[in-house]
Design a protein around this motif. Sequence first.
Motif, PDB file in Angstrom:
ATOM      1  N   ASP A   1       0.825  -1.195   0.000  1.00 51.18           N
ATOM      2  CA  ASP A   1       0.000   0.000   0.000  1.00 51.18           C
ATOM      3  C   ASP A   1       0.867   1.255   0.000  1.00 51.18           C
ATOM      4  O   ASP A   1       0.666   2.142  -0.799  1.00 51.18           O
ATOM      5  CB  ASP A   1      -0.941  -0.045   1.196  1.00 51.18           C
ATOM      6  N   SER A   2       1.837   1.328   0.888  1.00 50.68           N
ATOM      7  CA  SER A   2       2.665   2.535   0.936  1.00 50.68           C
ATOM      8  C   SER A   2       3.517   2.680  -0.321  1.00 50.68           C
ATOM      9  O   SER A   2       3.811   3.791  -0.743  1.00 50.68           O
ATOM     10  CB  SER A   2       3.543   2.539   2.183  1.00 50.68           C
ATOM     11  N   TYR A   3       3.894   1.574  -0.949  1.00 51.53           N
ATOM     12  CA  TYR A   3       4.668   1.653  -2.185  1.00 51.53           C
ATOM     13  C   TYR A   3       3.845   2.318  -3.287  1.00 51.53           C
ATOM     14  O   TYR A   3       4.328   3.183  -4.005  1.00 51.53           O
ATOM     15  CB  TYR A   3       5.117   0.262  -2.632  1.00 51.53           C
ATOM     16  N   LEU A   4       2.595   1.904  -3.433  1.00 52.79           N
ATOM     17  CA  LEU A   4       1.771   2.431  -4.513  1.00 52.79           C
ATOM     18  C   LEU A   4       1.242   3.824  -4.236  1.00 52.79           C
ATOM     19  O   LEU A   4       1.102   4.643  -5.129  1.00 52.79           O
ATOM     20  CB  LEU A   4       0.598   1.482  -4.784  1.00 52.79           C
ATOM     21  N   ASN A   5       0.914   4.108  -2.979  1.00 46.82           N
ATOM     22  CA  ASN A   5       0.305   5.397  -2.656  1.00 46.82           C
ATOM     23  C   ASN A   5       1.267   6.374  -2.000  1.00 46.82           C
ATOM     24  O   ASN A   5       0.982   7.548  -1.944  1.00 46.82           O
ATOM     25  CB  ASN A   5      -0.909   5.199  -1.729  1.00 46.82           C
ATOM     26  N   GLY A   6       2.363   5.880  -1.484  1.00 45.81           N
ATOM     27  CA  GLY A   6       3.245   6.730  -0.713  1.00 45.81           C
ATOM     28  C   GLY A   6       4.416   7.267  -1.498  1.00 45.81           C
ATOM     29  O   GLY A   6       4.578   7.009  -2.677  1.00 45.81           O
ATOM     30  N   LYS A  37      10.496  -1.374 -12.423  1.00 42.86           N
ATOM     31  CA  LYS A  37      10.284  -2.771 -12.824  1.00 42.86           C
ATOM     32  C   LYS A  37      10.503  -3.706 -11.643  1.00 42.86           C
ATOM     33  O   LYS A  37       9.660  -4.547 -11.327  1.00 42.86           O
ATOM     34  CB  LYS A  37      11.229  -3.135 -13.963  1.00 42.86           C
ATOM     35  N   SER A  38      11.616  -3.545 -10.983  1.00 40.98           N
ATOM     36  CA  SER A  38      11.972  -4.429  -9.871  1.00 40.98           C
ATOM     37  C   SER A  38      11.054  -4.260  -8.677  1.00 40.98           C
ATOM     38  O   SER A  38      10.570  -5.242  -8.101  1.00 40.98           O
ATOM     39  CB  SER A  38      13.419  -4.172  -9.443  1.00 40.98           C
ATOM     40  N   SER A  39      10.810  -3.028  -8.296  1.00 44.46           N
ATOM     41  CA  SER A  39      10.005  -2.794  -7.100  1.00 44.46           C
ATOM     42  C   SER A  39       8.548  -3.167  -7.320  1.00 44.46           C
ATOM     43  O   SER A  39       7.889  -3.698  -6.418  1.00 44.46           O
ATOM     44  CB  SER A  39      10.156  -1.353  -6.611  1.00 44.46           C
ATOM     45  N   ALA A  40       8.017  -2.932  -8.515  1.00 45.29           N
ATOM     46  CA  ALA A  40       6.634  -3.321  -8.804  1.00 45.29           C
ATOM     47  C   ALA A  40       6.484  -4.840  -8.751  1.00 45.29           C
ATOM     48  O   ALA A  40       5.503  -5.357  -8.212  1.00 45.29           O
ATOM     49  CB  ALA A  40       6.207  -2.780 -10.166  1.00 45.29           C
ATOM     50  N   ALA A  41       7.456  -5.547  -9.270  1.00 43.76           N
ATOM     51  CA  ALA A  41       7.403  -7.009  -9.229  1.00 43.76           C
ATOM     52  C   ALA A  41       7.422  -7.513  -7.786  1.00 43.76           C
ATOM     53  O   ALA A  41       6.726  -8.477  -7.456  1.00 43.76           O
ATOM     54  CB  ALA A  41       8.568  -7.601 -10.014  1.00 43.76           C
ATOM     55  N   GLN A  42       8.176  -6.862  -6.929  1.00 45.77           N
ATOM     56  CA  GLN A  42       8.264  -7.287  -5.530  1.00 45.77           C
ATOM     57  C   GLN A  42       6.941  -7.173  -4.793  1.00 45.77           C
ATOM     58  O   GLN A  42       6.682  -7.946  -3.879  1.00 45.77           O
ATOM     59  CB  GLN A  42       9.336  -6.490  -4.792  1.00 45.77           C
ATOM     60  N   VAL A  43       6.093  -6.220  -5.179  1.00 40.53           N
ATOM     61  CA  VAL A  43       4.809  -6.060  -4.487  1.00 40.53           C
ATOM     62  C   VAL A  43       3.664  -6.729  -5.245  1.00 40.53           C
ATOM     63  O   VAL A  43       2.511  -6.612  -4.844  1.00 40.53           O
ATOM     64  CB  VAL A  43       4.476  -4.568  -4.205  1.00 40.53           C
ATOM     65  N   LEU A  46       2.302  -6.931 -11.289  1.00 43.04           N
ATOM     66  CA  LEU A  46       2.975  -7.584 -12.410  1.00 43.04           C
ATOM     67  C   LEU A  46       2.763  -6.886 -13.749  1.00 43.04           C
ATOM     68  O   LEU A  46       3.687  -6.852 -14.566  1.00 43.04           O
ATOM     69  CB  LEU A  46       2.556  -9.051 -12.473  1.00 43.04           C
ATOM     70  N   ALA A  47       1.587  -6.314 -13.992  1.00 42.49           N
ATOM     71  CA  ALA A  47       1.381  -5.585 -15.249  1.00 42.49           C
ATOM     72  C   ALA A  47       2.242  -4.322 -15.284  1.00 42.49           C
ATOM     73  O   ALA A  47       2.795  -3.973 -16.330  1.00 42.49           O
ATOM     74  CB  ALA A  47      -0.092  -5.244 -15.436  1.00 42.49           C
ATOM     75  N   LEU A  48       2.369  -3.662 -14.148  1.00 38.93           N
ATOM     76  CA  LEU A  48       3.230  -2.485 -14.052  1.00 38.93           C
ATOM     77  C   LEU A  48       4.689  -2.887 -14.266  1.00 38.93           C
ATOM     78  O   LEU A  48       5.416  -2.233 -15.017  1.00 38.93           O
ATOM     79  CB  LEU A  48       3.054  -1.806 -12.690  1.00 38.93           C
ATOM     80  N   ALA A  49       5.100  -3.980 -13.638  1.00 34.20           N
ATOM     81  CA  ALA A  49       6.475  -4.466 -13.809  1.00 34.20           C
ATOM     82  C   ALA A  49       6.742  -4.840 -15.265  1.00 34.20           C
ATOM     83  O   ALA A  49       7.815  -4.547 -15.802  1.00 34.20           O
ATOM     84  CB  ALA A  49       6.734  -5.659 -12.893  1.00 34.20           C
TER      85      ALA A  49
END
Length: 93
Positions: A1-6, A37-43, A46-49
């Motif tokens: 949540d904090s990754y996407l919104n923060g 790419k890397s951080s999106a995959a970690q959370v 997958l489409a964003l990554a």
Amino acid sequence: DSYLNGSPGCGELIDAVQRSLDTDDGATLLRSVHTLKSSAAQVGALALAAEAARQEALLRQGTRPAPDDAQRLSQRAAAFRQSAGLAEAAPAG
């Protein structure tokens, strides 16, 4: 949540992509999409990554970025937020 919104996070990286496109800063653009790419995959975004990986591959091949690359990333992030049931970040101010 904090990754996407923060911040720092997804939004900050997408902003960096947009600034890099606006200023024709290829080095920052490549670094930003690679990190995204890397951080999106970690959370699990997958489409964003995958979109970030596509953009990174094209940049590494020497292909000029598309003017709407940042918008494509934003759309993938918004779709992930929606599917994960996360609210949009409230605008500052």
